[in-house]
Design a protein around this motif. Structure first.
Motif: not given
Length: 142
Positions: A32-48
């Motif tokens: 929820x809210x705001x998230x920041x990614x600066x690294x590596x991510x693999x998978x699924x991302x789900x949010x409002x």
């Protein structure tokens, strides 16, 4: 950490989570809210909420969020119910589905883009004006 508005992610919005450079995360990310990614991510991302992908990020995911702001590299499809923004040096390899799409000069985009009305309604009504001045309403489903 307070961030200023950059485009459409909300004036005075606070970043609620941060996945920094050097971090490698795999799986499903719900937030929820705001998230920041600066690294590596693999998978699924789900949010409002809002996802910010920084210029050092490398993301391989199916993304389903309200708003996404991309400056890094993304492999996968993006569904954004509000808007998608790409700022250089962003690279996106995949499809986009959103009512508002902003792509700055210097961004690499390889894929398809489908724009919807707010709320995800992809039915478009088209009004045709004939030579005689009559208007005819037609409906097209994209």
């Amino acid at each position: 950490m307070k961030k200023r508005r950059r485009g459409g992610w909300g004036s005075g919005s606070e970043i609620s989570a941060f996945i920094g450079l050097g971090t490698d995360f795999q799986g499903q990310l719900n937030f929820e809210g705001v998230i920041r990614l600066d690294g590596r991510f693999s998978g699924k991302i789900k949010s409002e909420g809002t996802l910010i992908i920084g210029d050092t990020a490398n993301v391989t995911a199916e993304i389903d969020v309200d708003t996404v702001v991309v400056s890094g590299e993304v492999h996968g499809n993006i569904l954004a119910r509000n808007r998608v923004e790409f700022h250089a040096p962003a690279k996106h390899f995949g499809n986009i589905r959103s009512p508002i799409v902003i792509i700055d000069e210097g961004v690499v985009f390889e894929g398809h883009c489908q724009m919807a009305e707010a709320g995800g309604n992809f039915d478009k009504k088209i009004t045709l004006i004939t030579k005689e001045g009559e208007s005819k309403v037609d409906q097209e489903v994209i």
